[in-house]
Each structure stands twice: as C-alpha cells, then as structure tokens.
Design an enzyme around this catalytic site. Structure first.
Site, PDB file in Angstrom:
ATOM      1  N   SER A   1      -0.642  -3.371   5.774  1.00 19.78           N
ATOM      2  CA  SER A   1       0.816  -3.227   5.739  1.00 19.78           C
ATOM      3  C   SER A   1       1.237  -2.620   7.074  1.00 19.78           C
ATOM      4  O   SER A   1       0.410  -2.019   7.776  1.00 19.78           O
ATOM      5  CB  SER A   1       1.201  -2.270   4.606  1.00 19.78           C
ATOM      6  OG  SER A   1       2.563  -1.897   4.686  1.00 19.78           O
TER       7      SER A   1
ATOM      8  N   TYR B   1      -0.127   5.726  -0.370  1.00 18.36           N
ATOM      9  CA  TYR B   1      -0.035   4.327   0.061  1.00 18.36           C
ATOM     10  C   TYR B   1      -0.309   4.218   1.565  1.00 18.36           C
ATOM     11  O   TYR B   1      -1.099   3.378   2.007  1.00 18.36           O
ATOM     12  CB  TYR B   1       1.359   3.770  -0.282  1.00 18.36           C
ATOM     13  CG  TYR B   1       1.503   2.282  -0.020  1.00 18.36           C
ATOM     14  CD1 TYR B   1       0.873   1.350  -0.839  1.00 18.36           C
ATOM     15  CD2 TYR B   1       2.252   1.807   1.055  1.00 18.36           C
ATOM     16  CE1 TYR B   1       0.996  -0.020  -0.594  1.00 18.36           C
ATOM     17  CE2 TYR B   1       2.384   0.442   1.297  1.00 18.36           C
ATOM     18  CZ  TYR B   1       1.753  -0.468   0.467  1.00 18.36           C
ATOM     19  OH  TYR B   1       1.868  -1.826   0.713  1.00 18.36           O
TER      20      TYR B   1
END
Ligand SMILES: NC(=O)c1ccc[n+]([C@@H]2O[C@H](COP(=O)([O-])OP(=O)(O)OC[C@H]3O[C@@H](n4cnc5c(N)ncnc54)[C@H](O)[C@@H]3O)[C@@H](O)[C@H]2O)c1
Length: 278
Positions: A142, A155
C-alpha cells in the site's frame, strides 16, 4: 514474464476488490486462474462469474494467515494445473482500532493476514517457481507502506513490512534466480471493501474489537475516501504491465513519491514527521 497465455495465476483475496480485478486482468491475458479467499460464498460467485466467460478457474477457500492453509492451496494448484507462474499475495485487512490502548489482538490479526499471509505465500510457492526457473510474485502492500498516517499504526507497520520483505526478496532472487520476478503494489485509495475488513476478523484472535466514537468517525472518513478512490481494474492493469516488464514498483498514484521525497528530505534535514491529512 513476456508470455502469460496458458500460464497459471494464483491470487489471494480474490473474491473482492483488487484481488478480483487481478484475477479478471490475468484471465484477459489468457491465463488459468486459482482464486483463493477466506470468504467462501464470495469466492464461489467470483469463480462462477469467471467460468461463465470461458475462463479456466478454480476457487480454493484459504486462510492466508495459516501456513498449512496456503500449503493446501499450493497442493490444489499443482493437482489441478501442475504449476503456478504468477503468485499474487494480495489478501489484506484493515479496520480502525486504537493501536496503543486497544486490544493487542488488532495487531496480531493484521500482522497474521497482511504480513504472515505474504510470507506464507512466498515460502510455499517459491520452490515451484525456482524449479521452473520462471515466475513472478506480486505482493500487495500500500502507499501506507511508504509513508505513515496517524491512528493506523498496525496497518502502516504491516505494509512497511510487506514493502521491506518484497525489496529483500527481489534482491535475493535477482542474484540467484533471475527468471523469478517480484513486484510490490502500493496504491492509495481504491474502490473496494477494505474499509469493512473487520468482516473477515479471525475468531482465533478472540472477540473482534469494538469501535469507539472516534474510530467510527475515522471509518466514515475512510469510507468516503474509498468511494472516491481508483478503479481496481486500473491497478490490475498496471500490475499486468509490471509482470510483463519485470517492474518492481507499482505506485499508481505518483503523488506518493512526492511524500516519499519529503520524508527523505525531512530525515536528511533532521525535521520531525508532520501530521498529514488522512
Ligand atoms: N482499497 C484500498 O484503498 C487499498 C489501498 C492500498 C492497498 N490495499 C490492499 O489491497 C489488498 C486487497 O484489499 P482490497 O482493497 O481489495 O479489499 P477487499 O476487502 O475488497 O478485499 C480483500 C480480500 O481479502 C480477503 N481476506 C481477508 N482476510 C483473509 C484471509 N485471512 N485469508 C484469505 N483471504 C482473506 C477478503 O475476504 C477479501 O475478499 C489488501 O492487501 C489491502 O491492504 C487496498
């Protein structure tokens, strides 16, 4: 890998979002497909939809956080197609939760899926790719693996780990197995169901954490940003190009690179991180 027609792609997290778009994109290249996901019903629908268009595809219910489940996926792949060529370690989860005073299970679950899922995918399929002398790993990280955001430490940390392990894998294979490529995918917002990642909470980590009011507000902000995000099909077509050309970095939103540069300049100049918007 220049020639993909007739070869086999394995995609985890293939029942939704970026994974489903990857499966469709590789199918358009004439590849045979193994779709893996923890969500059985959505997986069945995804496989049926692809098969209805004449694609040779199977679904294997898989929990990527468990080595034995990923090994069963590889065994089923070998049994059905005899090989795997493109392996997309894409399954991932996110949900807001307080990283510092909330339950540690939030970290454990996110690392189990986002980090261990990728590690299991690489370790399980690597011998097959090495034996063939040909293949490509696609690891979905990401933009969150390239620069930090507040409130999202588990995350962010999991995605930094995916970027780091992918770079290291690339360096190892470039030397020892130049026929096996690696790409790391670092998108910003993409229109998927990631914001509802808690639907795939794994019960072995205990009860799913409850959201506080602040976390609910963050969830709503993220939902709005996702609704405006990129089309997963566009991310998938960049991935297909990266596999064809052997390109490591897949960073569809180039503004991320400005942030990466600012971060490096800040570090060089001794400046502390400053608070970005979400
Ligand atoms: N959507 C975004 O804005 C965005 C941005 C950057 C990176 N990503 C990454 O993209 C990847 C795909 O997510 P998405 O956005 O398509 O979300 P999504 O929720 O639409 O799809 C994720 C898929 O992973 C599956 N999954 C969850 N836990 C699993 C497990 N233990 N084993 C196997 N499968 C499991 C889910 O069932 C789902 O089908 C993730 O790694 C995510 O972190 C997403």
């Amino acid at each position: 890998m220049e020639q993909l027609t007739g070869k086999v792609a394995v995609v985890t997290g293939a029942a939704s979002g970026i994974g489903l778009a990857l499966a469709r994109a590789f199918a358009s290249e004439g590849m045979r497909l193994v779709l893996a996901d923890v969500e059985e019903d959505a997986l069945g629908t995804a496989v049926d939809d692809l098969a209805a268009t004449g694609v040779e595809a199977i679904g294997v219910q898989t929990d990527v956080s468990l080595a034995e489940s990923v090994e069963a996926l590889a065994a089923r792949t070998r049994e059905r197609f005899g090989a795997a060529h493109v392996v997309c370690n894409n399954a991932g989860v996110a949900t807001p939760g307080d990283p510092w005073v909330g339950p540690v299970s939030l970290w454990e679950w996110m690392f189990a899926v986002n980090v261990w899922g990728v590690v299991h995918g690489i370790r399980t399929f690597l011998p097959m790719l090495l034996a063939q002398g040909e293949g490509h790993f696609v690891n979905t990280a990401s933009a969150a693996g390239l620069r930090a955001r507040p409130h999202l430490a588990p995350y962010i940390a999991s995605k930094y780990a995916v970027v780091g392990l992918s770079e290291s894998l690339f360096l190892d294979l470039a030397e020892s197995a130049p026929g096996v490529g690696v790409s790391v995918v670092c998108p910003t917002w993409v229109r998927t169901r990631i914001v509802d990642g808690a639907r795939n909470w794994l019960p072995r980590f205990g009860a799913a954490p409850e959201r506080s009011e602040d976390e609910q507000a963050l969830h709503e902000l993220a939902s709005a940003a996702l609704a405006d995000g990129a089309d997963p099909a566009n991310i998938a077509s960049e991935v297909v190009d990266a596999v064809h050309t052997g390109r490591f970095w897949v960073i569809p939103d180039r503004s991320v690179l400005d942030e990466v540069e600012q971060r490096a300049e800040g570090a060089r100049g001794g400046r502390n991180p400053s608070r970005p918007s979400l």
